[in-house]
Design a protein around this motif. Structure first.
Motif, short mmCIF file in Angstrom:
data_model
loop_
_atom_site.label_atom_id
_atom_site.label_comp_id
_atom_site.label_asym_id
_atom_site.label_seq_id
_atom_site.Cartn_x
_atom_site.Cartn_y
_atom_site.Cartn_z
N MET A 1 -28.62 -34.79 -45.51
CA MET A 1 -27.64 -34.27 -45.44
C MET A 1 -27.48 -33.38 -44.17
N GLY A 2 -26.38 -33.45 -43.67
CA GLY A 2 -26.03 -32.43 -42.21
C GLY A 2 -26.38 -31.10 -42.57
N ASP A 3 -25.99 -30.44 -41.40
CA ASP A 3 -25.95 -28.78 -41.43
C ASP A 3 -24.99 -28.36 -42.50
N VAL A 4 -25.09 -27.88 -43.61
CA VAL A 4 -24.46 -27.44 -44.79
C VAL A 4 -23.77 -26.41 -44.27
N GLY A 5 -24.37 -25.36 -43.67
CA GLY A 5 -24.01 -23.94 -43.23
C GLY A 5 -22.73 -24.27 -42.25
N LYS A 6 -22.53 -25.25 -41.42
CA LYS A 6 -21.69 -25.31 -40.29
C LYS A 6 -20.38 -25.42 -40.89
N ARG A 7 -19.35 -24.41 -40.40
CA ARG A 7 -17.90 -24.53 -40.61
C ARG A 7 -16.98 -25.01 -39.61
N PHE A 8 -16.18 -25.54 -39.89
CA PHE A 8 -15.18 -26.06 -38.85
C PHE A 8 -13.83 -25.62 -39.39
N SER A 9 -12.96 -25.57 -38.52
CA SER A 9 -11.47 -25.49 -38.58
C SER A 9 -10.93 -26.70 -38.56
N LYS A 10 -9.69 -26.91 -39.13
CA LYS A 10 -8.91 -28.23 -39.34
C LYS A 10 -8.63 -28.40 -37.77
N LYS A 11 -8.25 -27.57 -36.67
CA LYS A 11 -8.15 -27.81 -35.61
C LYS A 11 -9.36 -28.38 -34.92
N GLU A 12 -10.32 -28.07 -35.07
CA GLU A 12 -11.66 -28.46 -34.42
C GLU A 12 -11.80 -30.10 -34.85
N VAL A 13 -11.77 -30.11 -36.38
CA VAL A 13 -11.70 -31.61 -36.92
C VAL A 13 -10.64 -32.66 -36.25
N GLY A 14 -9.41 -31.96 -35.99
CA GLY A 14 -8.24 -32.73 -35.41
C GLY A 14 -8.63 -33.15 -33.97
N GLU A 15 -9.71 -32.91 -33.37
CA GLU A 15 -10.00 -33.12 -32.00
C GLU A 15 -10.86 -34.41 -31.92
N GLU B 1 -25.10 -38.92 -45.69
CA GLU B 1 -25.59 -39.21 -44.15
C GLU B 1 -24.91 -38.88 -43.26
N TYR B 2 -23.40 -38.78 -43.41
CA TYR B 2 -22.38 -38.48 -42.25
C TYR B 2 -22.03 -36.93 -42.24
N HIS B 3 -22.54 -36.33 -43.60
CA HIS B 3 -21.83 -34.94 -43.61
C HIS B 3 -22.37 -33.95 -42.64
N ILE B 4 -21.34 -33.07 -41.97
CA ILE B 4 -21.85 -32.08 -40.68
C ILE B 4 -21.44 -30.92 -41.07
N GLY B 5 -20.72 -30.70 -42.17
CA GLY B 5 -20.29 -29.31 -42.70
C GLY B 5 -19.24 -29.35 -43.52
N GLU B 6 -18.42 -28.08 -43.44
CA GLU B 6 -17.35 -27.98 -44.26
C GLU B 6 -16.35 -27.13 -43.45
N LEU B 7 -15.11 -27.15 -44.21
CA LEU B 7 -13.91 -26.55 -43.63
C LEU B 7 -14.01 -25.00 -43.56
N ASN B 8 -13.69 -24.05 -42.64
CA ASN B 8 -13.44 -22.76 -42.99
C ASN B 8 -13.24 -22.29 -44.28
N GLU B 9 -13.46 -21.22 -44.87
CA GLU B 9 -13.08 -20.76 -46.31
C GLU B 9 -11.56 -20.67 -46.43
N GLU B 10 -11.06 -20.00 -45.59
CA GLU B 10 -9.49 -19.82 -45.50
C GLU B 10 -8.60 -21.03 -45.42
N GLU B 11 -9.26 -22.19 -44.89
CA GLU B 11 -8.60 -23.34 -44.88
C GLU B 11 -8.80 -24.48 -45.93
N LYS B 12 -9.74 -24.19 -46.65
CA LYS B 12 -10.19 -25.08 -47.93
C LYS B 12 -8.91 -24.93 -48.68
N SER B 13 -8.73 -26.35 -49.08
CA SER B 13 -7.70 -26.50 -50.28
C SER B 13 -8.27 -26.08 -51.88
#
Length: 133
Positions: free
Chosen positions: A1-15, A74-86
């Protein structure tokens, strides 16, 4: 699995919305599916339509197999920032990850048809025997 600790914003994903870089969100986790585009059984268009977005609902609606869910790691690279999680994904994620719940309902899947078959058999015997006399 990818870097579990990496956090992304929805804006970053949207790019990441094209064939060069395709990211999607499923259950608050971020996946880079760029290398999977050509391998996806539903075609690359399906993934490109969801690129840069939360694809949780569409992913769950399709009813992906356990193998597909395992392959996702295999394709997991992180998760959303805590404040943006659903936080909705936690429930659906645990549903397919924890098969122990299926044991409690498995007896129900055969009990009802067996009860119906027994009832039909008794009714048939009652009427058949009665009409024979």
């Amino acid at each position: 699995m990818g870097d579990v600790g990496k956090r992304f914003s929805k804006k970053e994903v949207g790019e990441h919305t094209d064939k060069k870089s395709t990211w999607i969100i499923i259950n608050d986790n971020v996946y880079d599916v760029t290398k999977f585009l050509e391998e996806h059984p539903g075609g690359e268009e399906v993934l490109l339509e969801q690129a840069g977005k939360d694809a949780t609902e569409n992913f769950e609606d399709v009813g992906h197999s356990t193998d597909a869910r395992t392959m996702m790691k295999e394709y997991h690279i992180g998760e959303l920032n805590e404040e943006e999680k659903s936080h909705v994904g936690e429930k659906s994620n645990s549903k397919w990850a924890d098969d122990s719940n299926d044991n409690s309902s498995s007896w129900k899947t055969w009990l009802v048809p067996m009860a119906l078959a027994l009832t039909a058999s008794l009714i048939f015997r009652f009427f058949f025997i009665k009409s024979s006399n």
